[in-house]
Each structure stands twice: as C-alpha cells, then as structure tokens.
Scaffold this motif. Sequence first.
Motif, PDB file in Angstrom:
ATOM      1  N   LEU A 168       0.933  -1.312  -0.185  1.00 34.16           N
ATOM      2  CA  LEU A 168       0.046   0.182   0.112  1.00 34.16           C
ATOM      3  C   LEU A 168       0.911   1.326  -0.079  1.00 34.16           C
ATOM      4  CD1 LEU A 168      -2.584  -1.035   2.558  1.00 34.16           C
ATOM      5  CD2 LEU A 168      -3.026  -0.697   0.168  1.00 34.16           C
ATOM      6  N   SER A 169       2.221   1.073   0.529  1.00 34.35           N
ATOM      7  CA  SER A 169       2.849   2.447   0.885  1.00 34.35           C
ATOM      8  C   SER A 169       4.088   2.464  -0.163  1.00 34.35           C
ATOM      9  CB  SER A 169       3.279   2.406   2.176  1.00 34.35           C
ATOM     10  OG  SER A 169       4.038   1.255   2.667  1.00 34.35           O
ATOM     11  N   LYS A 170       4.260   1.578  -0.953  1.00 36.69           N
ATOM     12  CA  LYS A 170       5.601   1.399  -1.927  1.00 36.69           C
ATOM     13  C   LYS A 170       5.884   2.704  -2.641  1.00 36.69           C
ATOM     14  CE  LYS A 170       3.427  -0.792  -5.677  1.00 36.69           C
ATOM     15  NZ  LYS A 170       3.378  -2.235  -6.658  1.00 36.69           N
ATOM     16  N   ASN A 171       4.979   3.514  -2.892  1.00 39.50           N
ATOM     17  CA  ASN A 171       5.305   4.589  -3.798  1.00 39.50           C
ATOM     18  C   ASN A 171       5.380   5.810  -2.960  1.00 39.50           C
ATOM     19  OD1 ASN A 171       5.332   3.271  -6.249  1.00 39.50           O
ATOM     20  ND2 ASN A 171       2.963   3.275  -6.048  1.00 39.50           N
ATOM     21  N   LEU A 172       5.424   5.598  -1.488  1.00 39.78           N
ATOM     22  CA  LEU A 172       5.386   6.780  -0.651  1.00 39.78           C
ATOM     23  C   LEU A 172       6.915   6.969  -0.392  1.00 39.78           C
ATOM     24  CD1 LEU A 172       2.286   6.120   1.653  1.00 39.78           C
ATOM     25  CD2 LEU A 172       2.341   7.545  -0.332  1.00 39.78           C
ATOM     26  N   GLU A 173       7.203   8.504   0.554  1.00 41.69           N
ATOM     27  CA  GLU A 173       8.441   8.410   0.998  1.00 41.69           C
ATOM     28  C   GLU A 173       8.866   7.524   2.051  1.00 41.69           C
ATOM     29  OE1 GLU A 173      10.559  10.940   0.216  1.00 41.69           O
ATOM     30  OE2 GLU A 173       9.264  11.633  -1.425  1.00 41.69           O
ATOM     31  N   LYS A 174      10.082   6.960   2.158  1.00 41.70           N
ATOM     32  CA  LYS A 174      10.279   5.955   3.066  1.00 41.70           C
ATOM     33  C   LYS A 174      10.266   5.996   4.250  1.00 41.70           C
ATOM     34  CE  LYS A 174      14.499   4.688  -0.058  1.00 41.70           C
ATOM     35  NZ  LYS A 174      13.750   3.722  -0.553  1.00 41.70           N
ATOM     36  N   TYR A 175      10.255   7.278   4.768  1.00 38.35           N
ATOM     37  CA  TYR A 175       9.834   7.302   6.465  1.00 38.35           C
ATOM     38  C   TYR A 175       8.465   7.170   6.627  1.00 38.35           C
ATOM     39  CZ  TYR A 175       9.573   9.447  11.013  1.00 38.35           C
ATOM     40  OH  TYR A 175       9.607   9.668  12.476  1.00 38.35           O
ATOM     41  N   GLU A 176       7.510   7.495   5.630  1.00 41.72           N
ATOM     42  CA  GLU A 176       6.174   7.325   5.589  1.00 41.72           C
ATOM     43  C   GLU A 176       5.813   5.598   5.542  1.00 41.72           C
ATOM     44  OE1 GLU A 176       3.186   9.823   3.572  1.00 41.72           O
ATOM     45  OE2 GLU A 176       5.077  10.658   2.575  1.00 41.72           O
ATOM     46  N   ILE A 177       6.605   5.113   4.777  1.00 41.60           N
ATOM     47  CA  ILE A 177       6.327   3.580   4.734  1.00 41.60           C
ATOM     48  C   ILE A 177       6.658   2.931   6.214  1.00 41.60           C
ATOM     49  CG2 ILE A 177       7.512   1.536   3.778  1.00 41.60           C
ATOM     50  CD1 ILE A 177       8.186   3.100   1.279  1.00 41.60           C
ATOM     51  N   THR A 178       7.608   3.545   6.753  1.00 38.58           N
ATOM     52  CA  THR A 178       7.839   2.807   8.179  1.00 38.58           C
ATOM     53  C   THR A 178       6.740   3.044   9.019  1.00 38.58           C
ATOM     54  OG1 THR A 178       8.900   4.968   8.967  1.00 38.58           O
ATOM     55  CG2 THR A 178      10.286   3.362   7.931  1.00 38.58           C
ATOM     56  N   TYR A 179       5.915   4.095   8.788  1.00 36.44           N
ATOM     57  CA  TYR A 179       4.819   4.406   9.615  1.00 36.44           C
ATOM     58  C   TYR A 179       3.636   3.316   9.163  1.00 36.44           C
ATOM     59  CZ  TYR A 179       5.501   8.652  12.336  1.00 36.44           C
ATOM     60  OH  TYR A 179       6.089   9.460  13.314  1.00 36.44           O
ATOM     61  N   TYR A 180       3.417   2.991   7.788  1.00 38.29           N
ATOM     62  CA  TYR A 180       2.609   2.082   7.407  1.00 38.29           C
ATOM     63  C   TYR A 180       3.106   0.546   8.090  1.00 38.29           C
ATOM     64  CZ  TYR A 180      -0.099   4.680   4.145  1.00 38.29           C
ATOM     65  OH  TYR A 180      -0.999   5.600   3.616  1.00 38.29           O
ATOM     66  N   MET A 181       4.168   0.336   7.982  1.00 39.64           N
ATOM     67  CA  MET A 181       4.555  -0.808   8.547  1.00 39.64           C
ATOM     68  C   MET A 181       4.448  -1.068  10.103  1.00 39.64           C
ATOM     69  SD  MET A 181       8.125  -1.603   6.274  1.00 39.64           S
ATOM     70  CE  MET A 181       8.496  -3.121   7.242  1.00 39.64           C
ATOM     71  N   SER A 182       4.629   0.093  10.707  1.00 40.79           N
ATOM     72  CA  SER A 182       4.316  -0.122  12.339  1.00 40.79           C
ATOM     73  C   SER A 182       2.880  -0.470  12.562  1.00 40.79           C
ATOM     74  CB  SER A 182       4.722   1.265  12.753  1.00 40.79           C
ATOM     75  OG  SER A 182       6.030   1.538  12.525  1.00 40.79           O
ATOM     76  N   TYR A 183       2.253   0.326  11.916  1.00 43.54           N
ATOM     77  CA  TYR A 183       0.462   0.265  12.153  1.00 43.54           C
ATOM     78  C   TYR A 183       0.088  -1.391  11.460  1.00 43.54           C
ATOM     79  CZ  TYR A 183      -0.111   4.874  13.571  1.00 43.54           C
ATOM     80  OH  TYR A 183      -0.265   5.922  14.391  1.00 43.54           O
ATOM     81  N   GLY A 184       0.906  -1.773  10.444  1.00 42.20           N
ATOM     82  CA  GLY A 184       0.593  -3.050  10.030  1.00 42.20           C
ATOM     83  C   GLY A 184       0.774  -4.175  10.990  1.00 42.20           C
ATOM     84  N   VAL A 185       1.909  -3.917  11.984  1.00 44.68           N
ATOM     85  CA  VAL A 185       2.525  -4.765  13.115  1.00 44.68           C
ATOM     86  C   VAL A 185       0.933  -4.977  13.955  1.00 44.68           C
ATOM     87  CG1 VAL A 185       3.634  -4.940  15.163  1.00 44.68           C
ATOM     88  CG2 VAL A 185       4.787  -4.353  13.132  1.00 44.68           C
ATOM     89  N   LEU A 186       0.464  -3.716  14.287  1.00 42.08           N
ATOM     90  CA  LEU A 186      -0.874  -3.901  15.180  1.00 42.08           C
ATOM     91  C   LEU A 186      -2.062  -4.627  14.542  1.00 42.08           C
ATOM     92  CD1 LEU A 186      -0.699  -0.362  16.754  1.00 42.08           C
ATOM     93  CD2 LEU A 186       0.596  -2.147  17.440  1.00 42.08           C
ATOM     94  N   VAL A 187      -2.154  -4.338  13.414  1.00 44.36           N
ATOM     95  CA  VAL A 187      -3.111  -4.960  12.595  1.00 44.36           C
ATOM     96  C   VAL A 187      -2.953  -6.423  12.709  1.00 44.36           C
ATOM     97  CG1 VAL A 187      -4.294  -5.594  10.307  1.00 44.36           C
ATOM     98  CG2 VAL A 187      -3.804  -3.152  11.010  1.00 44.36           C
ATOM     99  N   GLY A 188      -1.610  -7.039  12.414  1.00 44.56           N
ATOM    100  CA  GLY A 188      -1.317  -8.469  12.413  1.00 44.56           C
ATOM    101  C   GLY A 188      -1.732  -9.146  13.922  1.00 44.56           C
ATOM    102  N   GLY A 189      -1.392  -8.126  15.003  1.00 48.98           N
ATOM    103  CA  GLY A 189      -1.541  -8.543  16.201  1.00 48.98           C
ATOM    104  C   GLY A 189      -2.944  -8.888  16.422  1.00 48.98           C
TER     105      GLY A 189
END
Length: 433
Positions: A168-189
């Motif tokens: 979902l975030s691959k075309n965004l700035e790299k720092y924004e991608i880390t936010y998407y991944m962090s919230y992805g961790v919570l969704v996975g939990g």
Amino acid sequence: MLIKSIFTNSSGILVSRILGFGRDLLTASILGANIYSDIFFVAFKLPNLFRRIFAEGAFTQAFIPAYAKTKQKIRFTSAIFLQFLALILFLSLLVTLFSKFVTHVIALGFDAKTVDLAAPLVAINFYYLPMIFIVTFMAALLQYKHHFATTAFSTALLNLALIAALLLSKNLEKYEITYYMSYGVLVGGFLQILVHLIAIKKKNLLKVFTFNKINISENKFYKNFVSATVGSSTSHISAFLDTWLASFLVSGSISYLYYANRVFQLPLALFAIATSTALFPMIARAIKNKDEDNALRLMKKSTIILTALLAISTLIGIVFDKFIVQLLFQRGAFTSTDTTNTALILSMYLIGLIPFGIAKIFSLWLYSHEKQFLAAKISMKALGFNIVFSLLLITPYGAAGLAFASTLSGFILFFLTIKEFGFIKFKQLIFSK
C-alpha cells in the motif's frame, strides 16, 4: 502424537516463515539497508524480543507446569491473565510517554536526529506486546489441550499484514513507509488475537477470562516466570545486544544482522522451536505423573531427529550462504555489497544452530521439574560470555564478530545445560538402545 504435533508446528512455522521472507524481500527491495530500515528494525526489536520470549519460552514454560498441578484452573488462569495484561498495558503507556528515552537506550549509537525519527515508531510498535501476550496466553491453554495448529499458523497473519502495508505504501516516502509498517504490526496482532479467540471458544475455554484474587500458586508461578524469562531468552537477548552494539557501526549494520538472523531463525524455529513446543506439554505431564522413563524416551527421540535436521540445515546454510541471501534479498535497493556482508554474518550465526537447538530441548527437563531459577543461572552465565565475546570481537570484525559472539555463547549455553542434566545421563540417553 509427538511426530504429528511437531509436523503441525513445523508446517505452520514454514508457512509463516515463507511469508516472512516475502515480507523481508519487499522490505529489502523497497527500503533497502539504510537509516530507514534501521529505525524500523530498532522500533520493532523491543516488542519482537518480548514476543519471542513470551511466545517461544518463558510464559509457556512457567505456565504449563503450574496449570497442570493446580486444582483451581479457572481461578489460576483468569488471575494470571488480568494481572499480566494490566502490567503490560502500563509498561506500554510508559514507553509511549518516554519513547525518545527508550529509543536512545535501545539504539545508543543513534544521533539525536535519528532518535527523533525512530521514537514515534517505537511507541507504535510497542503496543504489539500486549496483543502478543493475549495470543500467548490463549496459545498456552490450547497447547495443554494438544491443539497446536492455530498458534502455529497464526504468525502468518502478522506477515500478511506487513506485506499489505508495504504494498500500500511502496510509492510513498521511505519514512512514511515505516509508519505504514508499524501500524501493520498492530493489525497483525489484532488478527492473531481474533483467530485464537475462535479456537478458545471452540475448546470451551472462554470461562477463564474472569477476575480472581491472587493466591499462593500464582505467587510461585511469578517466581518461576521471572526465572524462565531469563532462562529462555539467551538467543533473543543476544540478538538485541547485537542491534544495540551495531548502532555504533556503519549505517546498514543493523539491517545486515537483522536479515542474517531472519534466515538463521528459520531452521531454529522450523525444527527446534516446533519440537520443543510439541514436546514440553508431554514432558510436563509425564513428570507430573512421575513417569520419567517416558519423558526421557520422548527427549531421546526428539534429540536424535532434531540434531540431524539442524546439522543438514547448518551445512546447507554455510555452503550456500551468499546464494541464499542473494536469492532472498538482492533486488531493488539491496545491493551485491549488502549480500556479501549479510552472507558472512549468516554463516557466523549458523555455526551455533545445533547447540542452541539442543540446549532448548534439554532446558525443558529443568522447566518440567520447576527448576526455572537454575535454568536462569545457566542462561545468565551464557549471556555474560556473550557480552564479553561481543566486546572483544566488534572492533576487529564488526557485525560479523557480533554474530560469532552470539554463536560462542550458544556453545556455552549447551555445555552448561547438559552439565546440569548430567553428562553421564546424557551419554546413556543418546547411546542407549
């Protein structure tokens, strides 16, 4: 039953790890090995460390023997659940309030600007910890009922959530991608909790989620848990120390250690953790019923199978280290230089695969006899050696030296564990017909 349980755990872990490598492939391709990947790995390192300690060791090793012996199972389990959850939520709140301080502690080599980037991610990712405690608590109940499939396959949901976040975030700035991944961790939990709740309901175990006052058996459980936390976490704390020390090295070192450790963890989880997870409830029941001969028979069978599997994994991993890393990660922002650096570290980790795996099996003997404090002393000694080795090897060999220091501590852990089990008993167990 043992072989079936091992196969169930291994199958689930394999599915999860395949998806995990898919996740790492995307991470390496989209983020590469740089400051952005470093800050996400640091942010996820602390809750992931606790996840491994909870899910693969301490809680289950203290909980199952106590649960097996208590006559008030509902009272015991409900009290443990609420007390633990309250403590972990309070800890998560503290991390949120003091995220910059926590980030500085776990990545002391980061400068002020990098700490500012990483701190919000640390706060977000830490809320995975209360989620994974809930999962681990329900998993322990299911394991006692010899139900392993839900837990084995549920970790795949975390990887799926992270893969979705990356796409979902691959075309965004790299720092924004880390936010998407962090919230992805919570969704996975959240998804892991959901599937465990379904399994718990089917097993008619939802009644344990009630309030009760603490009693003597719970006090003993907490003493054993504290010891088991230390005793089961040597390899994970070693990896955490690697990250902390690597923050002083060149940019990308944390990522090299992370990617190499991910490959190393595959055979360790697929074989050693899957075997110990299936074996432990059986040994605990046998010890409770004073049937040590059956417990030893199960341990011998597991040790022989596990040693063969880990030896093959070690040989293949070291011979094809560069090919494996290249196949998994070398694309996009992950360069051939990154491959060479990661492959060397992978080989250093793999040398310790057998001692770490076999030590995990024989530590179950101590936990089944509720000798968690003794296991903790062994682990602390091994960890102490790891710190010394790391400080000696980091300057001449960099990140590869940190990985080899962890491996050397694995041999120390194995030696001390077998010493407490008994060298003569170990020899008789392995070579008896």
